[in-house]
Design a protein around this motif. Structure first.
Motif, PDB file in Angstrom:
ATOM      1  N   SER A   1       1.548  13.380  29.968  1.00 12.32           N
ATOM      2  CA  SER A   1       0.376  12.216  29.347  1.00 12.32           C
ATOM      3  C   SER A   1       0.812  11.683  28.263  1.00 12.32           C
ATOM      4  N   TYR A   2       2.062  11.554  28.126  1.00 13.18           N
ATOM      5  CA  TYR A   2       2.506  10.703  26.999  1.00 13.18           C
ATOM      6  C   TYR A   2       3.109   9.403  27.724  1.00 13.18           C
ATOM      7  N   ARG A   3       3.033   8.233  27.109  1.00  8.12           N
ATOM      8  CA  ARG A   3       3.252   7.151  27.386  1.00  8.12           C
ATOM      9  C   ARG A   3       4.597   6.491  26.337  1.00  8.12           C
ATOM     10  N   VAL A   4       5.567   6.393  27.032  1.00  7.73           N
ATOM     11  CA  VAL A   4       6.612   5.964  25.984  1.00  7.73           C
ATOM     12  C   VAL A   4       6.460   4.472  25.638  1.00  7.73           C
ATOM     13  N   GLU A   5       6.304   4.136  24.376  1.00 14.64           N
ATOM     14  CA  GLU A   5       5.922   2.445  23.923  1.00 14.64           C
ATOM     15  C   GLU A   5       7.197   1.711  23.506  1.00 14.64           C
ATOM     16  N   GLU A   6       8.263   2.657  22.979  1.00 13.45           N
ATOM     17  CA  GLU A   6       9.459   1.851  22.684  1.00 13.45           C
ATOM     18  C   GLU A   6      10.561   2.750  22.395  1.00 13.45           C
ATOM     19  N   LEU A   7      11.844   2.224  22.708  1.00 13.82           N
ATOM     20  CA  LEU A   7      12.888   3.144  22.332  1.00 13.82           C
ATOM     21  C   LEU A   7      13.372   2.684  20.603  1.00 13.82           C
ATOM     22  N   ILE A   8      13.695   3.988  20.019  1.00  9.01           N
ATOM     23  CA  ILE A   8      14.081   3.435  18.438  1.00  9.01           C
ATOM     24  C   ILE A   8      15.628   3.463  18.614  1.00  9.01           C
ATOM     25  N   VAL A   9      15.625   2.083  18.222  1.00  6.54           N
ATOM     26  CA  VAL A   9      17.064   1.564  17.960  1.00  6.54           C
ATOM     27  C   VAL A   9      17.567   1.615  16.408  1.00  6.54           C
ATOM     28  N   GLU A  10      18.581   2.124  16.130  1.00  6.81           N
ATOM     29  CA  GLU A  10      19.067   2.220  14.739  1.00  6.81           C
ATOM     30  C   GLU A  10      20.695   1.905  14.741  1.00  6.81           C
ATOM     31  N   ASP A  11      20.985   0.680  14.160  1.00  6.22           N
ATOM     32  CA  ASP A  11      22.480   0.684  14.050  1.00  6.22           C
ATOM     33  C   ASP A  11      22.993   0.390  15.478  1.00  6.22           C
ATOM     34  N   ASN A  12      22.414  -0.246  16.348  1.00  2.00           N
ATOM     35  CA  ASN A  12      22.903  -0.503  17.602  1.00  2.00           C
ATOM     36  C   ASN A  12      23.042   0.926  18.448  1.00  2.00           C
ATOM     37  N   THR A  13      22.339   1.943  18.398  1.00  2.00           N
ATOM     38  CA  THR A  13      22.411   3.272  18.818  1.00  2.00           C
ATOM     39  C   THR A  13      20.826   3.764  19.014  1.00  2.00           C
ATOM     40  N   ILE A  14      20.691   3.968  20.118  1.00  2.00           N
ATOM     41  CA  ILE A  14      19.295   4.800  20.561  1.00  2.00           C
ATOM     42  C   ILE A  14      19.321   6.128  19.717  1.00  2.00           C
TER      43      ILE A  14
ATOM     44  N   THR B   1       2.135   6.104  40.686  1.00  2.00           N
ATOM     45  CA  THR B   1       2.887   7.105  40.117  1.00  2.00           C
ATOM     46  C   THR B   1       3.519   6.815  38.821  1.00  2.00           C
ATOM     47  N   GLY B   2       3.272   5.811  38.242  1.00  2.00           N
ATOM     48  CA  GLY B   2       3.855   5.453  36.880  1.00  2.00           C
ATOM     49  C   GLY B   2       4.993   4.552  37.031  1.00  2.00           C
ATOM     50  N   SER B   3       5.667   4.410  38.422  1.00  2.00           N
ATOM     51  CA  SER B   3       6.708   3.517  38.441  1.00  2.00           C
ATOM     52  C   SER B   3       6.331   2.121  38.628  1.00  2.00           C
ATOM     53  N   ASN B   4       5.896   1.385  37.452  1.00  2.00           N
ATOM     54  CA  ASN B   4       5.482  -0.101  37.503  1.00  2.00           C
ATOM     55  C   ASN B   4       6.353  -0.911  36.750  1.00  2.00           C
ATOM     56  N   GLY B   5       7.610  -0.386  36.618  1.00  3.27           N
ATOM     57  CA  GLY B   5       8.685  -1.454  36.045  1.00  3.27           C
ATOM     58  C   GLY B   5       8.690  -1.529  34.642  1.00  3.27           C
TER      59      GLY B   5
ATOM     60  N   PHE C   1       9.821  10.721  18.440  1.00  2.00           N
ATOM     61  CA  PHE C   1      10.531  11.738  18.895  1.00  2.00           C
ATOM     62  C   PHE C   1      12.010  11.284  18.760  1.00  2.00           C
ATOM     63  N   MET C   2      12.824  12.139  17.948  1.00  2.00           N
ATOM     64  CA  MET C   2      13.975  11.671  17.464  1.00  2.00           C
ATOM     65  C   MET C   2      15.014  12.694  18.059  1.00  2.00           C
ATOM     66  N   CYS C   3      16.209  12.365  18.670  1.00  2.00           N
ATOM     67  CA  CYS C   3      17.061  12.947  19.442  1.00  2.00           C
ATOM     68  C   CYS C   3      18.484  12.471  19.493  1.00  2.00           C
ATOM     69  N   ASN C   4      19.435  13.065  20.223  1.00  2.00           N
ATOM     70  CA  ASN C   4      20.833  12.622  20.080  1.00  2.00           C
ATOM     71  C   ASN C   4      21.126  11.746  21.250  1.00  2.00           C
ATOM     72  N   HIS C   5      20.342  11.851  22.122  1.00  2.00           N
ATOM     73  CA  HIS C   5      20.327  11.203  23.572  1.00  2.00           C
ATOM     74  C   HIS C   5      18.896  10.750  24.404  1.00  2.00           C
ATOM     75  N   VAL C   6      18.862   9.783  24.990  1.00  2.00           N
ATOM     76  CA  VAL C   6      17.808   9.221  25.835  1.00  2.00           C
ATOM     77  C   VAL C   6      18.176   9.345  27.261  1.00  2.00           C
ATOM     78  N   ILE C   7      17.468   9.830  28.317  1.00  2.00           N
ATOM     79  CA  ILE C   7      17.844   9.492  29.395  1.00  2.00           C
ATOM     80  C   ILE C   7      16.741   8.773  29.999  1.00  2.00           C
ATOM     81  N   MET C   8      16.905   7.543  30.518  1.00  2.00           N
ATOM     82  CA  MET C   8      15.752   6.758  31.278  1.00  2.00           C
ATOM     83  C   MET C   8      15.571   7.070  32.570  1.00  2.00           C
ATOM     84  N   ALA C   9      14.642   7.738  33.115  1.00  2.00           N
ATOM     85  CA  ALA C   9      14.323   7.948  34.553  1.00  2.00           C
ATOM     86  C   ALA C   9      13.002   7.578  35.158  1.00  2.00           C
ATOM     87  N   THR C  10      12.742   6.384  34.763  1.00  2.00           N
ATOM     88  CA  THR C  10      11.364   5.755  34.906  1.00  2.00           C
ATOM     89  C   THR C  10      11.138   5.263  36.355  1.00  2.00           C
ATOM     90  N   GLY C  11      12.104   5.359  37.208  1.00  2.00           N
ATOM     91  CA  GLY C  11      11.725   4.763  38.535  1.00  2.00           C
ATOM     92  C   GLY C  11      11.946   3.248  38.478  1.00  2.00           C
TER      93      GLY C  11
END
Length: 206
Positions: free
Chosen positions: A70-83, A110-114, A93-103
């Motif tokens: 039940s979390y909706r990703v609103e944006e990717l956090i980009v700093e110095d051209n790096t996510i 199913t949430g696969s809305n583009g 939510f800060m992290c070293n890598h982000v994998i986008m698997a949104t369909g």
């Protein structure tokens, strides 16, 4: 790689690290035996997709993955051209890598809305216009409706565009109340959709 449209070469590194045999082995380790069916397609021997889901959930639990529902990703956090992370439900939510698997965008229920395309665009990616693929085909007239439920095996479907043969596939298909479906139709659908969007005349010969 040759089955990835339009150019699957960029997947070579990923496939060399983890490919079909690896997922089959992973499922087996978690109690799901696979069976090979026509067209090189693997299915769970039990014929229950829930067994695959259960095995994957067991795997991520053992890997200490924290699943947030039940979390909706609103944006990717980009700093110095790096996510650096994602923002979801107002939280960062800060992290070293982000994998986008949104369909894709074909199944909004199913949430696969583009929305994934827009997130990628905002992160600087160029987005190719999405079009349907791996879909059944709606046909003109009532012929398919009259043949609804008829399954055909070992048949060839050929796509003709403006009177010229364009592509074909061999295997199984089915007539539905709206048109054509089944493995060979799904495979040919990307080509059919493209030609229809280009206002060409498309016929499917079986």
């Amino acid at each position: 790689i040759k089955h990835v449209y339009p150019n699957g070469r960029f997947l070579r590194t990923a496939f060399s690290s983890f490919f079909s045999k690896d997922i089959i082995e992973l499922l087996k380790e978690h109690g799901v035996e696979s069976t090979l069916e026509r067209g090189g397609r693997y299915f769970p021997a039990s014929n229950r997709s829930s067994d695959v889901l259960r095995a994957l959930l067991h795997w991520v639990k053992n890997s200490k993955v924290d699943i947030r529902c039940s979390y909706r990703v609103e944006e990717l956090i980009v700093e110095d051209n790096t996510i650096k992370g994602v923002q979801a439900n107002g939280q960062r939510f800060m992290c070293n890598h982000v994998i986008m698997a949104t369909g894709g965008k074909s199944y909004p229920a199913t949430g696969s809305n583009g929305e994934g395309y827009e997130l990628a665009r905002l992160a600087g990616h160029s987005i190719v216009k999405a079009r349907p693929a791996l879909v059944p085909l709606e046909t003109e007239g009532d012929l398919a409706q009259k043949l609804q439920g008829l399954n055909l095996k070992n048949v060839k479907a050929t796509v003709w565009v403006n009177g010229k043969k364009n592509a074909d596939d061999f295997g199984e298909m089915i007539f539905t109340h709206f048109g054509l479906s089944g493995p060979i139709i799904l495979t040919l659908s990307r080509l059919v959709v493209r030609e229809l969007q280009n206002k060409n005349r498309v016929e499917v010969v079986i």
